[in-house]
Scaffold this motif. Structure first.
Motif, short mmCIF file in Angstrom:
data_model
loop_
_atom_site.label_atom_id
_atom_site.label_comp_id
_atom_site.label_asym_id
_atom_site.label_seq_id
_atom_site.Cartn_x
_atom_site.Cartn_y
_atom_site.Cartn_z
N VAL A 4 0.84 -1.19 0.00
CA VAL A 4 0.00 0.00 0.00
C VAL A 4 0.88 1.25 0.00
O VAL A 4 1.71 1.43 0.89
CB VAL A 4 -0.95 0.02 1.21
N LEU A 5 0.72 2.06 -1.02
CA LEU A 5 1.51 3.29 -1.17
C LEU A 5 0.62 4.50 -0.98
O LEU A 5 -0.54 4.52 -1.40
CB LEU A 5 2.16 3.33 -2.56
N GLU A 6 1.18 5.51 -0.37
CA GLU A 6 0.43 6.75 -0.10
C GLU A 6 0.79 7.79 -1.16
O GLU A 6 1.96 8.04 -1.44
CB GLU A 6 0.79 7.28 1.28
N PHE A 7 -0.22 8.38 -1.75
CA PHE A 7 -0.04 9.46 -2.73
C PHE A 7 -0.45 10.77 -2.09
O PHE A 7 -1.58 10.93 -1.65
CB PHE A 7 -0.87 9.17 -3.99
N LYS A 8 0.49 11.70 -2.03
CA LYS A 8 0.23 13.00 -1.41
C LYS A 8 -0.11 14.04 -2.47
O LYS A 8 0.27 13.90 -3.63
CB LYS A 8 1.45 13.45 -0.61
N VAL A 48 -7.85 21.67 -12.06
CA VAL A 48 -6.97 20.68 -12.67
C VAL A 48 -7.33 19.29 -12.18
O VAL A 48 -7.85 19.12 -11.07
CB VAL A 48 -5.48 20.96 -12.37
N GLU A 49 -7.05 18.30 -13.01
CA GLU A 49 -7.20 16.90 -12.63
C GLU A 49 -5.84 16.36 -12.21
O GLU A 49 -4.85 16.57 -12.91
CB GLU A 49 -7.76 16.08 -13.80
N VAL A 50 -5.80 15.70 -11.08
CA VAL A 50 -4.55 15.19 -10.54
C VAL A 50 -4.42 13.71 -10.85
O VAL A 50 -5.27 12.92 -10.43
CB VAL A 50 -4.47 15.42 -9.02
N PRO A 51 -3.36 13.29 -11.57
CA PRO A 51 -3.17 11.87 -11.87
C PRO A 51 -2.39 11.19 -10.75
O PRO A 51 -1.53 11.79 -10.11
CB PRO A 51 -2.35 11.91 -13.16
N CYS A 52 -2.67 9.92 -10.53
CA CYS A 52 -1.99 9.14 -9.50
C CYS A 52 -0.81 8.39 -10.13
O CYS A 52 -0.96 7.77 -11.18
CB CYS A 52 -2.96 8.15 -8.87
N SER A 67 -13.44 20.37 0.75
CA SER A 67 -12.41 20.62 1.76
C SER A 67 -11.12 21.08 1.08
O SER A 67 -10.90 20.83 -0.10
CB SER A 67 -12.16 19.38 2.61
N GLU A 68 -10.26 21.72 1.86
CA GLU A 68 -9.02 22.27 1.34
C GLU A 68 -7.83 21.51 1.93
O GLU A 68 -7.78 21.29 3.15
CB GLU A 68 -8.92 23.76 1.69
N LEU A 69 -6.90 21.11 1.08
CA LEU A 69 -5.72 20.37 1.52
C LEU A 69 -4.46 21.14 1.15
O LEU A 69 -4.38 21.71 0.05
CB LEU A 69 -5.66 18.98 0.88
N PRO A 70 -3.46 21.15 2.02
CA PRO A 70 -2.18 21.76 1.66
C PRO A 70 -1.35 20.81 0.81
O PRO A 70 -1.54 19.59 0.86
CB PRO A 70 -1.52 22.00 3.02
N VAL A 71 -0.45 21.37 0.03
CA VAL A 71 0.46 20.54 -0.75
C VAL A 71 1.28 19.67 0.19
O VAL A 71 1.79 20.13 1.20
CB VAL A 71 1.39 21.44 -1.61
N GLY A 72 1.37 18.39 -0.12
CA GLY A 72 2.11 17.46 0.72
C GLY A 72 1.25 16.66 1.66
O GLY A 72 1.72 15.73 2.29
N ALA A 73 -0.04 17.02 1.77
CA ALA A 73 -0.95 16.26 2.64
C ALA A 73 -1.37 14.98 1.95
O ALA A 73 -1.46 14.92 0.71
CB ALA A 73 -2.17 17.10 2.99
N PRO A 74 -1.65 13.90 2.70
CA PRO A 74 -2.10 12.65 2.07
C PRO A 74 -3.37 12.86 1.26
O PRO A 74 -4.31 13.53 1.71
CB PRO A 74 -2.36 11.74 3.27
N LEU A 75 -3.38 12.30 0.05
CA LEU A 75 -4.54 12.43 -0.83
C LEU A 75 -5.30 11.10 -0.92
O LEU A 75 -6.51 11.07 -0.74
CB LEU A 75 -4.08 12.88 -2.22
N LEU A 76 -4.59 10.03 -1.18
CA LEU A 76 -5.20 8.70 -1.17
C LEU A 76 -4.11 7.65 -1.03
O LEU A 76 -2.92 7.95 -1.17
CB LEU A 76 -6.06 8.47 -2.43
N THR A 77 -4.52 6.41 -0.76
CA THR A 77 -3.59 5.29 -0.72
C THR A 77 -4.03 4.25 -1.74
O THR A 77 -5.23 4.08 -1.99
CB THR A 77 -3.52 4.64 0.68
#
Length: 474
Positions: A4-8, A48-52, A67-77
Motif C-alpha cells: 500500500v503506497l500513499e499518494f500526497k 486541474v485533474e490530478v493523476p496518480c 475541503s481544502e488540503l495543503p500541498v504534501g498532505a495525504p490524498l489517497l492510498t
C-alpha cells in the motif's frame, strides 16, 4: 503480495501551496491505472485533474469534496499488486518508494501508459467503511499496519520551539501574523494536520474574545446611561442580523492577493482618451464579409484591439517590461504574451495569448476564443494563466464607458477599453453621430514617464480611428 503506497497532494507549480477538492473521480475499492486522474481540484489558478503515479486498488481517500488540503498532505492510498479487495490492506509506505508507479507526481507528467478501464471492487461484508479504508488484509499480506505519519514542521512558533502538525508555509505565516500558537490548535485534517481553516477559525475566535472583553468593560457606563433614560430601549433590526463572511480563497483569493500587491508595490498612473471607432467597426465588418458565410471564424473587436496593442508595444517596448525590485532593474521582455481579462462564474481570470507579437488578428482571435471557452468551463491550466507581459481589459462588455484598471502584477501596464456606442462627434468639421470608445492606460511610472505612456495611448487611438495606420507595421 500487495504493497500500500500513499499518494500526497503534489506541488501543482506556480507557487501554489493548497488546493480545494472539487470532485473525486475514484471511489475506495476502484482499480486505477498509472497516471489515471483520481481527483479534480481547484487551485488559486485553475481547475486541474490530478493523476496518480501508482496503479492498483484505492484503499483510502483523504478529504471530502469542498475541503481544502495543503500541498504534501495525504490524498489517497493505493494497494499496488492487489488483485481484489481482500488483498488491499492499508499500510504506510516507506519514503521514496515508487514500486508500481510512474514516480511522477506533478500534474501533466506521466509515463504515458494507457488508462485502464475503471472497475469497482466490492468489499466483503463486515469490513471497514468504504469511505475511509479498504477491508483488512489476510495474514499472508505482510504490509505494516501503522498509519502514515503526518508531516510535521519543526521550528519556532510565536517565539517557542516545538513540533507542529502543519505542512503549508502559508498556514504558518498566517498564524505568525495573527499571533496564533499553532501548538494550541487541534487540526481538522488527516491525522490532526492543521489546515488554513483551523487557523482562520482561531483568528475569528480571538477577535470575538477581544470584542467581548471590550463590551464587558463598557457595561457599567451603558448601565448608568440606561438608568437615566426612562423610555424603554427599542431593539434595532440591524442589531440582530449576522454579517456574512465569505472566505477569500481559490480564484477570488488569488485575485485579491495580486491586486493588493499591485497597489502596494507599483506606483501606477492612468491616462485616457476618447476615440472615434467608426472606421474600426467598418473595417471589421469588411473583413468578416470578405470571409463569406463559411470562410472561417469572424474577427472580433477584441482581436483587432489586441493586434493594435502588439503594434503599439513594438513602438513603445518600455510598456512590455517588468521591474526587478531586488536588483533595481527594469527588465524589457523580448516577446509579447498578451493577457486578456475574462469574467467567469469562478471569478475574474486573465488567460494569456502566447507570442501575440507573431500573430495576426485572425490568429489572435482564434486563440482568444479557445482560451475563453476553457475559462468558461474552468479548464484553464496554471500555465495558461501566467506569464503575461501586458494585459488588455475590455470592460465595455459590462456597459460602462471608463475605468482606471489595476495593473496585473508584475506587468507594467494595462489597456482598458470601454463600450463602443453612438455619440455626437465633430467629424471633418461637422457635428455627426459616430461610434465612440474611451481608452484608458494604467502604467507603472517606474518604467516610463507620461510622454511614453501618452505616445502609446495616442498610437492606439490613431489605429482605432484610422485602421490603415496598422498597414505600416503589417
Amino acid at each position: 503480495m500487495a504493497q500500500v503506497l500513499e499518494f500526497k497532494l503534489p506541488d501543482l507549480g506556480e507557487g501554489l501551496t493548497e488546493a480545494e477538492i472539487v470532485r473525486w473521480l475514484v471511489e475506495v475499492g476502484d482499480v486505477v491505472a498509472i497516471d489515471q486522474p483520481v481527483v479534480e481540484v481547484e487551485t488559486a489558478k485553475a481547475m486541474v485533474e490530478v493523476p496518480c503515479p501508482y496503479g492498483g486498488v484505492v484503499t483510502a481517500r483523504f478529504g471530502e469534496e469542498g475541503s481544502e488540503l495543503p500541498v504534501g498532505a495525504p490524498l489517497l492510498t493505493v494497494a499496488v499488486g492487489a488483485t481484489d479487495a481482500s488483498s488491499a490492506a492499508p499500510a504506510s509506505p516507506a519514503d521514496g518508494e515508487s514500486s508500481g508507479g510512474s514516480g511522477n507526481v506533478l500534474v501533466g507528467y506521466g509515463t504515458g501508459a494507457p488508462a485502464a478501464r475503471r472497475r469497482r471492487i466490492r468489499p466483503e461484508r463486515n469490513t471497514a467503511s468504504a469511505t475511509t479504508a479498504a477491508p483488512a488484509a489476510p495474514a499472508a499480506v505482510s504490509a505494516p499496519s501503522r498509519p502514515a505519519p503526518v508531516a510535521v514542521a519543526v521550528g519556532e512558533v510565536n517565539g517557542r520551539q516545538g513540533p507542529v502538525a502543519v505542512v503549508s508555509p502559508l498556514v504558518r505565516r498566517l498564524a505568525r501574523q495573527h499571533e496564533i500558537d499553532l501548538r494550541g490548535l487541534t487540526g481538522s485534517g488527516p491525522d490532526g494536520l492543521i489546515l488554513r481553516a483551523d487557523v482562520d477559525s482561531a483568528i475569528r475566535q480571538a477577535g470575538q474574545a477581544t470584542e467581548a472583553a471590550t463590551r464587558t468593560a463598557a457595561e457599567p457606563v451603558v448601565a448608568e446611561a440606561s438608568t437615566a433614560v426612562a423610555s424603554p430601549a427599542i431593539a434595532s433590526p440591524a442589531a440582530s442580523a449576522t454579517a456574512e463572511r465569505i472566505p477569500l480563497r481559490g480564484v477570488r483569493g488569488a485575485v485579491a492577493d495580486k491586486l493588493s500587491r499591485s497597489r502596494s508595490e507599483i506606483p501606477d498612473a492612468t491616462c485616457w482618451v476618447d476615440a472615434d471607432a467608426t472606421e474600426l467597426m467598418a473595417a471589421r465588418a469588411a473583413m468578416n464579409a470578405a470571409s463569406g458565410p463559411s470562410g472561417g471564424p469572424k474577427v472580433s473587436v477584441l482581436a483587432l484591439l489586441a493586434r493594435i496593442c502588439t503594434a503599439a508595444l513594438a513602438r513603445y517596448p518600455e510598456l512590455n517590461s517588468t521591474v526587478d525590485t531586488a536588483a533595481r532593474d527594469i527588465v524589457r521582455l523580448p516577446g509579447v504574451h498578451l493577457g486578456f481579462a475574462a469574467q467567469t462564474e469562478r471569478g475574474l481570470v486573465v488567460p494569456v495569448v502566447r507570442d501575440a507579437h507573431t500573430r495576426n488578428a485572425e490568429s489572435i482571435g482564434a486563440e482568444i476564443a479557445r482560451l475563453t471557452e476553457l475559462a468558461r468551463t474552468g479548464k484553464l491550466s496554471p500555465a495558461q494563466l501566467t506569464g503575461g507581459t501586458f494585459t488588455l481589459n475590455n470592460y465595455g462588455v459590462f456597459g460602462v464607458d471608463g475605468s482606471t484598471p489595476i495593473i496585473n502584477h508584475p506587468e507594467a501596464a494595462m489597456l482598458g477599453v470601454g463600450r463602443i456606442m453612438p455619440k455626437p462627434w465633430v467629424h471633418h468639421g461637422e457635428l455627426a453621430v459616430r461610434q465612440v470608445v474611451q481608452l484608458s492606460l494604467t502604467f507603472d511610472h517606474r518604467v516610463c514617464d507620461g510622454g511614453t505612456a501618452g505616445g502609446f495611448l495616442r498610437y492606439v487611438a490613431d489605429c482605432v480611428e484610422q485602421p490603415a495606420v496598422l498597414l505600416r507595421t503589417l
